[in-house]
Motif scaffolding. Structure first.
Motif, PDB file in Angstrom:
ATOM      1  N   ALA A   1       0.310   2.180  -7.921  1.00  0.00           N
ATOM      2  CA  ALA A   1       0.575   0.744  -7.861  1.00  0.00           C
ATOM      3  C   ALA A   1      -0.629  -0.058  -7.383  1.00  0.00           C
ATOM      4  O   ALA A   1      -0.770  -1.239  -7.714  1.00  0.00           O
ATOM      5  CB  ALA A   1       1.761   0.472  -6.936  1.00  0.00           C
ATOM      6  N   ARG A   2      -1.493   0.591  -6.585  1.00  0.00           N
ATOM      7  CA  ARG A   2      -2.639  -0.164  -6.053  1.00  0.00           C
ATOM      8  C   ARG A   2      -3.680   0.823  -5.516  1.00  0.00           C
ATOM      9  O   ARG A   2      -3.342   1.849  -4.941  1.00  0.00           O
ATOM     10  CB  ARG A   2      -2.174  -1.093  -4.936  1.00  0.00           C
ATOM     11  N   VAL A   3      -4.955   0.482  -5.730  1.00  0.00           N
ATOM     12  CA  VAL A   3      -6.074   1.173  -5.088  1.00  0.00           C
ATOM     13  C   VAL A   3      -6.927   0.109  -4.415  1.00  0.00           C
ATOM     14  O   VAL A   3      -7.243  -0.918  -5.022  1.00  0.00           O
ATOM     15  CB  VAL A   3      -6.920   1.966  -6.099  1.00  0.00           C
ATOM     16  N   ASP A   4      -7.264   0.352  -3.161  1.00  0.00           N
ATOM     17  CA  ASP A   4      -7.943  -0.701  -2.407  1.00  0.00           C
ATOM     18  C   ASP A   4      -8.992  -0.086  -1.482  1.00  0.00           C
ATOM     19  O   ASP A   4      -8.906   1.088  -1.103  1.00  0.00           O
ATOM     20  CB  ASP A   4      -6.927  -1.478  -1.577  1.00  0.00           C
TER      21      ASP A   4
ATOM     22  N   GLN B   1       8.185   5.711  -1.593  1.00  0.00           N
ATOM     23  CA  GLN B   1       6.929   4.965  -1.626  1.00  0.00           C
ATOM     24  C   GLN B   1       6.000   5.560  -0.584  1.00  0.00           C
ATOM     25  O   GLN B   1       6.412   5.836   0.548  1.00  0.00           O
ATOM     26  CB  GLN B   1       7.184   3.480  -1.354  1.00  0.00           C
ATOM     27  N   ALA B   2       4.765   5.796  -0.991  1.00  0.00           N
ATOM     28  CA  ALA B   2       3.818   6.467  -0.113  1.00  0.00           C
ATOM     29  C   ALA B   2       2.447   5.796  -0.192  1.00  0.00           C
ATOM     30  O   ALA B   2       2.089   5.192  -1.206  1.00  0.00           O
ATOM     31  CB  ALA B   2       3.687   7.938  -0.494  1.00  0.00           C
ATOM     32  N   ARG B   3       1.697   5.916   0.892  1.00  0.00           N
ATOM     33  CA  ARG B   3       0.314   5.445   0.942  1.00  0.00           C
ATOM     34  C   ARG B   3      -0.605   6.648   1.147  1.00  0.00           C
ATOM     35  O   ARG B   3      -0.370   7.483   2.025  1.00  0.00           O
ATOM     36  CB  ARG B   3       0.107   4.468   2.101  1.00  0.00           C
ATOM     37  N   LEU B   4      -1.649   6.704   0.348  1.00  0.00           N
ATOM     38  CA  LEU B   4      -2.694   7.697   0.525  1.00  0.00           C
ATOM     39  C   LEU B   4      -3.891   7.014   1.168  1.00  0.00           C
ATOM     40  O   LEU B   4      -4.303   5.931   0.734  1.00  0.00           O
ATOM     41  CB  LEU B   4      -3.125   8.297  -0.818  1.00  0.00           C
TER      42      LEU B   4
ATOM     43  N   ALA C   1     -10.605   4.075   1.830  1.00  0.00           N
ATOM     44  CA  ALA C   1      -9.875   3.714   0.602  1.00  0.00           C
ATOM     45  C   ALA C   1      -8.410   4.046   0.785  1.00  0.00           C
ATOM     46  O   ALA C   1      -8.035   4.914   1.586  1.00  0.00           O
ATOM     47  CB  ALA C   1     -10.434   4.453  -0.602  1.00  0.00           C
ATOM     48  N   GLU C   2      -7.573   3.327   0.026  1.00  0.00           N
ATOM     49  CA  GLU C   2      -6.126   3.505   0.127  1.00  0.00           C
ATOM     50  C   GLU C   2      -5.513   3.375  -1.256  1.00  0.00           C
ATOM     51  O   GLU C   2      -6.008   2.629  -2.102  1.00  0.00           O
ATOM     52  CB  GLU C   2      -5.534   2.436   1.064  1.00  0.00           C
ATOM     53  N   ALA C   3      -4.434   4.112  -1.477  1.00  0.00           N
ATOM     54  CA  ALA C   3      -3.681   3.998  -2.734  1.00  0.00           C
ATOM     55  C   ALA C   3      -2.202   3.876  -2.407  1.00  0.00           C
ATOM     56  O   ALA C   3      -1.713   4.477  -1.441  1.00  0.00           O
ATOM     57  CB  ALA C   3      -3.929   5.208  -3.619  1.00  0.00           C
ATOM     58  N   TRP C   4      -1.496   3.086  -3.225  1.00  0.00           N
ATOM     59  CA  TRP C   4      -0.045   2.947  -3.100  1.00  0.00           C
ATOM     60  C   TRP C   4       0.605   3.706  -4.249  1.00  0.00           C
ATOM     61  O   TRP C   4       0.187   3.577  -5.411  1.00  0.00           O
ATOM     62  CB  TRP C   4       0.381   1.486  -3.192  1.00  0.00           C
ATOM     63  N   LEU C   5       1.628   4.477  -3.923  1.00  0.00           N
ATOM     64  CA  LEU C   5       2.355   5.231  -4.933  1.00  0.00           C
ATOM     65  C   LEU C   5       3.833   4.882  -4.901  1.00  0.00           C
ATOM     66  O   LEU C   5       4.421   4.728  -3.820  1.00  0.00           O
ATOM     67  CB  LEU C   5       2.209   6.740  -4.692  1.00  0.00           C
ATOM     68  N   ASP C   6       4.425   4.776  -6.079  1.00  0.00           N
ATOM     69  CA  ASP C   6       5.879   4.649  -6.226  1.00  0.00           C
ATOM     70  C   ASP C   6       6.322   5.849  -7.052  1.00  0.00           C
ATOM     71  O   ASP C   6       5.909   5.998  -8.210  1.00  0.00           O
ATOM     72  CB  ASP C   6       6.250   3.337  -6.929  1.00  0.00           C
ATOM     73  N   ILE C   7       7.140   6.710  -6.451  1.00  0.00           N
ATOM     74  CA  ILE C   7       7.539   7.958  -7.089  1.00  0.00           C
ATOM     75  C   ILE C   7       9.043   7.955  -7.311  1.00  0.00           C
ATOM     76  O   ILE C   7       9.812   7.647  -6.398  1.00  0.00           O
ATOM     77  CB  ILE C   7       7.120   9.166  -6.222  1.00  0.00           C
ATOM     78  N   ARG C   8       9.468   8.280  -8.533  1.00  0.00           N
ATOM     79  CA  ARG C   8      10.884   8.395  -8.877  1.00  0.00           C
ATOM     80  C   ARG C   8      11.163   9.845  -9.269  1.00  0.00           C
ATOM     81  O   ARG C   8      10.392  10.423 -10.053  1.00  0.00           O
ATOM     82  CB  ARG C   8      11.242   7.450 -10.030  1.00  0.00           C
TER      83      ARG C   8
END
Length: 365
Positions: A223-226, A172-175, A239-246
């Motif tokens: 998962a999310r852009v904020d 899980q990562a945040r941009l 701005a921020e984005a949430w990523l879930d990577i498999r």
């Protein structure tokens, strides 16, 4: 194990809304299963960040032994409307939150442990945790960090009596992008952080295209852009984005790399202006399909009329914590469908065969 009394107990367990935000209910679910097992066993209790877990085994003189086999089950569930915590039987289906994922399998494991642990010529453990749905770090991982160990692990996640030997890794990562605020009528005076984030996400999806059908490939879920921006007529400066990577085993850039290396890899794809923070990164899970316990489990499933084939799971489970320590773990559970959804159910016809297969496996080792 008699099926009808078992289903009554299963209904009682489903009725416990054991979600991560209800610590009392996590304890209640754990105590219910401990009562099913009964006395005569050593019960080690653990707690980490408010999440209880337990480890049961036959009493021994001296310290806790390394276990020949560990049966692992989680008793927590994802949130659901209140009506889903009332079990409903329709034909060969038992509906309810946690019916498939994975209260029924955990309850079967408790029965098998109580029946066989006193008789087996090797140490068997039952590991009950209450945080798998939020990552497993305060249950299975916490116990491993406290020195719990074994040679082979069966995790009762749903599989329809198939055997899961491979699961994808998870991170899980945040941009984060920082721009420059300006009046929206004069965008050339600003730098829109949201656009920078969206370009980075597009670059990631170019590198790792979203599959249109099931594929054993790396997937990147946005998962999310904020943004804290609250005005229509302002260029967002943050701005921020949430990523879930498999990712599957062997994926370059992810497998075998630490959080800092993964963040650097993602940053190279995202381009300038984006900062990457990796919050969690767990390697893929893999078990050797040729080892004797796996073959014995396959034979046990086939003896119950099931193919006993091998599966790969796209979702992560607690087996990854064992795999990271060189301990083979497989997923082997009941049948059903609808996990995490409004129509989750357990296939009742698989419960008794599952019980028998676990018994046959433990007797064969």
């Amino acid at each position: 194990m008699e099926l009808e009394p078992f289903l009554h107990t299963a209904a009682d367990l489903i009725a416990v809304p054991s979600t991560a935000d209800r610590p009392d209910e996590l304890h209640r679910a754990l105590e219910l299963v401990l009562d099913v097992v009964g006395g005569g066993f050593t019960v080690e209790r653990f707690a980490s960040h408010g999440k209880p877990s337990a480890l049961l085994y036959r009493p021994v003189d001296g310290p806790r032994p390394p276990f020949r086999v560990i049966l692992n089950g989680h008793l927590d569930v994802v949130p659901a409307p209140p009506e889903q915590f009332t079990a409903r039987r329709e034909g060969d289906r038992l509906y309810g939150r946690g019916a498939q994922d994975m209260k029924i399998s955990a309850l079967v494991m408790a029965h098998v442990f109580a029946e066989l642990a006193p008789l087996l010529p090797y140490p068997l453990a039952l590991q009950l945790v209450t945080d798998e749905e939020i990552g497993g770090r305060n249950g299975t991982l916490h116990q491993l960090e406290q020195g719990v160990t074994g040679q082979f692990v069966v995790i009762g996640e749903q599989s329809g009596l198939e055997i899961v030997t491979d699961s994808k890794g998870i991170l899980q990562a945040r941009l984060t992008a920082t721009g420059r605020a300006a009046h929206s009528a004069y965008p050339w005076h600003g730098d829109n952080a949201l656009l920078t984030i969206m370009e980075a996400v597009r670059a990631l999806h170019t590198a790792y295209p979203l599959p249109t059908a099931e594929a054993w490939a790396t997937t990147v879920n946005l998962a999310r852009v904020d943004t804290p921006n609250s005005a229509f007529n302002q260029v967002p400066a943050l701005a921020e984005a949430w990523l879930d990577i498999r990712f599957p085993p062997g994926e370059p850039g992810f497998d075998g790399r630490g959080a800092a290396q993964i963040a650097e890899h993602l940053g190279d794809i995202c381009g300038p202006g984006v900062t990457v923070a990796v919050e969690h990164a767990d390697a893929p899970h893999h078990a050797d399909r040729a080892r004797p316990e796996v073959k014995a489990l396959q034979q046990a499933a086939r003896a119950q009329g099931f193919p006993g084939g091998f599966l790969r799971k796209h979702g992560a489970a607690d087996g990854r914590f064992y795999s990271q320590r060189g301990i083979d773990a497989v997923i082997f559970g009941i049948g059903g469908a609808g996990l995490h959804g409004p129509d989750e159910y357990a296939d009742i016809t698989t419960i008794v065969p599952y019980h028998r297969a676990l018994r046959d496996l433990l007797a064969a080792i």
